[in-house]
Design an enzyme around this catalytic site. Structure first.
Site, PDB file in Angstrom:
ATOM      1  N   GLU A 128     -11.864   9.683 -33.189  1.00 34.78           N
ATOM      2  CA  GLU A 128     -12.425   8.471 -32.554  1.00 34.78           C
ATOM      3  C   GLU A 128     -13.735   8.297 -32.656  1.00 34.78           C
ATOM      4  O   GLU A 128     -14.391   9.384 -32.444  1.00 34.78           O
ATOM      5  CB  GLU A 128     -11.568   8.605 -31.087  1.00 34.78           C
ATOM      6  CG  GLU A 128     -10.300   8.465 -30.480  1.00 34.78           C
ATOM      7  CD  GLU A 128     -10.143   8.475 -29.399  1.00 34.78           C
ATOM      8  OE1 GLU A 128      -9.809   7.392 -28.532  1.00 34.78           O
ATOM      9  OE2 GLU A 128      -9.856   9.612 -28.758  1.00 34.78           O
ATOM     10  N   HIS A 135       2.014   7.881 -25.535  1.00 30.34           N
ATOM     11  CA  HIS A 135       2.146   6.534 -26.079  1.00 30.34           C
ATOM     12  C   HIS A 135       1.920   6.740 -27.657  1.00 30.34           C
ATOM     13  O   HIS A 135       2.465   5.834 -28.242  1.00 30.34           O
ATOM     14  CB  HIS A 135       1.048   5.622 -25.566  1.00 30.34           C
ATOM     15  CG  HIS A 135      -0.465   5.926 -26.205  1.00 30.34           C
ATOM     16  ND1 HIS A 135      -1.132   6.746 -25.549  1.00 30.34           N
ATOM     17  CD2 HIS A 135      -1.059   5.202 -27.203  1.00 30.34           C
ATOM     18  CE1 HIS A 135      -2.235   6.901 -26.240  1.00 30.34           C
ATOM     19  NE2 HIS A 135      -2.379   5.945 -27.416  1.00 30.34           N
ATOM     20  N   HIS A 140      -0.694  14.259 -27.477  1.00 28.35           N
ATOM     21  CA  HIS A 140      -0.625  13.452 -28.571  1.00 28.35           C
ATOM     22  C   HIS A 140      -0.301  14.388 -29.954  1.00 28.35           C
ATOM     23  O   HIS A 140       0.415  14.410 -30.755  1.00 28.35           O
ATOM     24  CB  HIS A 140      -1.671  12.546 -28.728  1.00 28.35           C
ATOM     25  CG  HIS A 140      -1.799  11.773 -27.592  1.00 28.35           C
ATOM     26  ND1 HIS A 140      -0.786  11.235 -26.757  1.00 28.35           N
ATOM     27  CD2 HIS A 140      -2.848  11.239 -26.996  1.00 28.35           C
ATOM     28  CE1 HIS A 140      -1.285  10.525 -26.031  1.00 28.35           C
ATOM     29  NE2 HIS A 140      -2.582  10.252 -26.064  1.00 28.35           N
ATOM     30  N   LYS A 144       0.882  10.006 -18.435  1.00 34.30           N
ATOM     31  CA  LYS A 144       0.216  11.146 -18.505  1.00 34.30           C
ATOM     32  C   LYS A 144      -1.037  10.938 -17.880  1.00 34.30           C
ATOM     33  O   LYS A 144      -1.427   9.886 -17.668  1.00 34.30           O
ATOM     34  CB  LYS A 144      -0.211  11.648 -20.051  1.00 34.30           C
ATOM     35  CG  LYS A 144      -1.335  10.920 -20.691  1.00 34.30           C
ATOM     36  CD  LYS A 144      -1.477  11.690 -21.934  1.00 34.30           C
ATOM     37  CE  LYS A 144      -3.052  11.994 -22.043  1.00 34.30           C
ATOM     38  NZ  LYS A 144      -4.040  11.139 -22.211  1.00 34.30           N
ATOM     39  N   ASP A 158       0.810  -1.153  -0.095  1.00 34.33           N
ATOM     40  CA  ASP A 158       0.124   0.035  -0.032  1.00 34.33           C
ATOM     41  C   ASP A 158       0.896   1.141   0.007  1.00 34.33           C
ATOM     42  O   ASP A 158       1.796   1.421   0.942  1.00 34.33           O
ATOM     43  CB  ASP A 158      -0.882  -0.039   1.267  1.00 34.33           C
ATOM     44  CG  ASP A 158      -1.875   1.106   1.199  1.00 34.33           C
ATOM     45  OD1 ASP A 158      -1.367   2.281   0.820  1.00 34.33           O
ATOM     46  OD2 ASP A 158      -2.781   1.064   1.955  1.00 34.33           O
ATOM     47  N   LYS A 173     -14.039  12.781 -29.853  1.00 36.95           N
ATOM     48  CA  LYS A 173     -14.620  11.531 -29.521  1.00 36.95           C
ATOM     49  C   LYS A 173     -16.022  11.469 -30.283  1.00 36.95           C
ATOM     50  O   LYS A 173     -16.662  12.423 -30.819  1.00 36.95           O
ATOM     51  CB  LYS A 173     -15.115  11.724 -28.136  1.00 36.95           C
ATOM     52  CG  LYS A 173     -13.821  11.851 -27.167  1.00 36.95           C
ATOM     53  CD  LYS A 173     -13.040  10.816 -27.143  1.00 36.95           C
ATOM     54  CE  LYS A 173     -11.888  10.754 -26.035  1.00 36.95           C
ATOM     55  NZ  LYS A 173     -10.473  11.133 -26.409  1.00 36.95           N
TER      56      LYS A 173
HETATM   57  C1  BG6 Z   1      -5.643   8.596 -24.618  1.00 37.14           C
HETATM   58  C2  BG6 Z   1      -6.443   9.343 -24.442  1.00 37.14           C
HETATM   59  O1  BG6 Z   1      -4.104   9.273 -24.112  1.00 37.14           O
HETATM   60  O2  BG6 Z   1      -5.342   8.308 -26.002  1.00 37.14           O
HETATM   61  C3  BG6 Z   1      -7.946   8.841 -24.444  1.00 37.14           C
HETATM   62  O3  BG6 Z   1      -6.641   9.685 -22.923  1.00 37.14           O
HETATM   63  C4  BG6 Z   1      -7.902   8.345 -26.070  1.00 37.14           C
HETATM   64  O4  BG6 Z   1      -8.933   9.689 -24.337  1.00 37.14           O
HETATM   65  C5  BG6 Z   1      -6.465   7.691 -26.369  1.00 37.14           C
HETATM   66  O5  BG6 Z   1      -9.084   7.486 -26.320  1.00 37.14           O
HETATM   67  C6  BG6 Z   1      -6.118   7.422 -27.925  1.00 37.14           C
HETATM   68  O6  BG6 Z   1      -5.230   6.516 -28.049  1.00 37.14           O
HETATM   69  P1  BG6 Z   1      -5.259   5.727 -29.288  1.00 37.14           P
HETATM   70  O7  BG6 Z   1      -3.884   4.964 -29.407  1.00 37.14           O
HETATM   71  O8  BG6 Z   1      -6.392   4.537 -29.304  1.00 37.14           O
HETATM   72  O9  BG6 Z   1      -5.206   6.546 -30.422  1.00 37.14           O
END
Ligand code: BG6
Length: 489
Positions: free
Chosen positions: A214, A176, A238, A146, A91, A338
């Site tokens: 997305e 990422h 991103h 993040k 913990d 989104k």
């Molecule tokens: C994340 C966001 O960093 O990236 C999300 O917090 C988003 O909201 C996601 O859906 C998108 O990642 P990818 O790799 O699916 O394009």
């Protein structure tokens, strides 16, 4: 320390029961096992509050692999992989708990990588705990996810807290998107092709569009997202990272710091968006109900049962300018949202218009050449050029034709690795190129802070858009005011 690729590591995952670990980290580590990228002495230590033993942890990992790897588990590799798994009950609120970890780790022979798949408000506690147990040796590394702050001030605060215990060279900040194959390919596309190298500036480029679309909604993430919004969730990290890679100058080599030095120059050259120009530069949107794949989906507000009055944006479109010699005069149109019609990301480079039309007789407007970089899915590159339609007429009838290349064709036999496979591997070999340096994060927050402040001051209204469309009409107006149009997918 000299970086040796064949070293064994102890990888500690704080938050091993969480969504990120189950969905991404553990499946990626298993894939690395299959690719023979993990040293046989490497240990993966899942940390959590649960009272689990090793077997319960192994069962949990297997269950999630089945769910998230889209293939059958290979028994040979699984056996090797599960030998590496250990669970450690900690913990993080109890500093003395970290001593349990010390007993497991082999700091003499292995580098320890601490992956904090936990919310940022736990970073300080974890760092303190690691330090107290003397687990922050100069060879140790820390990987953080993040959101790193929600403003310049809060990101500085997090960086200072982590920085008390780990040096910058030990800190790996994940975005990422930087681990995605197609983003990495931007470097090779730009710096190994003479064709583009000399065309890459305001001399030849008219404008650039970057879209991250997305089709998913927010649903289970409402509480996080509603506090954050699309600007902080997607643009600050991103989208700005993609923008830096697409516009940075040629680094003297591919070393982490030389690349990041060039990226940060771009972030520092972003033209501020302020109360005077914000109306023309930004459109915010929020989705109402609509159809995705012919299925009716709820509005953003209805995805949450408690609060029906949120003004959080689920869509952003921004016109960005970079104030340097190379990019002065070239607008960058960024959009992300989104519940758009599909999941799709692309960069479109529009080259300048031909100065004099020699083909007026048959063609009033000559289409601009376009380079389309399809980031995901359906990864690939398209080039659109003009071609004469064959025939005996004396006129030059032109047609815009497509030169196209798809990863699925070109690299048939190669599995495109997931971003986390690469990033985990890079954190193990100590390569920081694809991780975000402190000055990059802080420069991007500085620019974003001004936008957020100006939006508030101007009380700029959120425009609605039906789910399954490309955002509010105003985002189309924004680009059309400049005599341009969004690329049609
Ligand atoms: C994340 C966001 O960093 O990236 C999300 O917090 C988003 O909201 C996601 O859906 C998108 O990642 P990818 O790799 O699916 O394009």
């Amino acid at each position: 320390m000299v970086i040796k690729k064949k070293l064994a590591y102890d990888l500690v995952i704080f938050g091993t029961k969480g969504d990120l670990a189950r969905r991404k980290l553990l499946p990626s580590l298993y894939k690395l096992e299959k690719l023979k990228k993990l040293h046989k002495n490497t240990k993966i230590i899942g940390v959590g509050r649960a009272n689990w033993d090793k077997n319960t942890y192994i069962k949990m990992v297997k269950k999630n692999l089945k769910k998230f790897i889209n293939e059958e588990i290979n028994i040979i590799f699984w056996k090797k992989f599960c030998k590496k798994l250990i669970f450690c009950n900690i913990d993080v609120n109890y500093i003395e708990n970290f001593l349990k970890l010390k007993k497991i780790l082999d700091q003499k022979n292995k580098i320890t990588i601490n992956y904090l798949a936990m919310p940022p408000n736990t970073f300080e506690l974890i760092c303190k705990g690691l330090a107290k147990a003397k687990l922050n040796l100069p060879s140790s590394r820390i990987v953080i996810e993040k959101p790193i702050g929600e403003s310049l001030k809060t990101s500085k605060d997090i960086n200072n807290k982590v920085g008390k215990y780990f040096k910058e060279s030990q800190i790996f900040r994940i975005d990422h998107y930087l681990g995605k194959e197609t983003i990495l390919n931007l470097l090779s596309l730009r710096f190994s092709n003479f064709l583009f190298m000399n065309n890459w500036s305001n001399k030849n480029i008219d404008h650039i569009q970057i879209t991250i679309a997305e089709n998913i909604g927010i649903k289970g993430r409402w509480n996080y997202f509603n506090k954050t919004g699309q600007i902080k969730d997607m643009v600050q990290n991103h989208l700005l990272q993609i923008l830096t890679i697409i516009t940075m100058s040629i680094p003297i080599n591919l070393s982490s710091d030389n690349i990041r030095n060039e990226k940060v120059k771009i972030l520092k050259s972003l033209k501020p968006i302020n109360i005077k120009n914000i109306k023309k530069k930004i459109v915010l949107g929020q989705y109402t109900k609509g159809y995705i794949d012919r299925k009716l989906v709820n509005s953003y507000l209805k995805e949450n049962n408690l609060n029906e009055t949120s003004k959080t944006e689920t869509f952003v479109c921004i016109k960005v300018n970079i104030e340097n010699w190379k990019w002065k005069g070239v607008p960058f149109y960024l959009r992300t949202g989104k519940r758009l019609p599909i999941k799709y990301s692309e960069i479109v480079i529009f080259f300048k218009k031909i100065p004099i039309n020699l083909f007026k007789n048959s063609c009033n407007v000559i289409p601009q050449n376009k380079l389309i970089i399809r980031l995901q899915p359906n990864e690939g590159i398209d080039i659109k050029i003009n071609n004469k339609i064959p025939g005996l007429t004396s006129k030059f009838n032109l047609k815009e034709i497509l030169l196209t290349s798809n990863y699925s064709e070109e690299f048939k036999k190669i599995d495109i690795p997931d971003a986390y496979e690469r990033l985990l591997l890079d954190s193990m070999i100590g390569k920081q190129t694809l991780f975000v340096r402190r000055d990059e994060i802080e420069a991007s927050w500085k620019w974003i802070d001004k936008i957020i402040k100006s939006l508030k001051k101007k009380n700029q209204k959120i425009k609605i858009y039906p789910a399954g469309t490309w955002g509010p009409k105003e985002s189309i107006d924004l680009i059309q005011r400049d005599g341009r149009n969004w690329n049609i997918y």
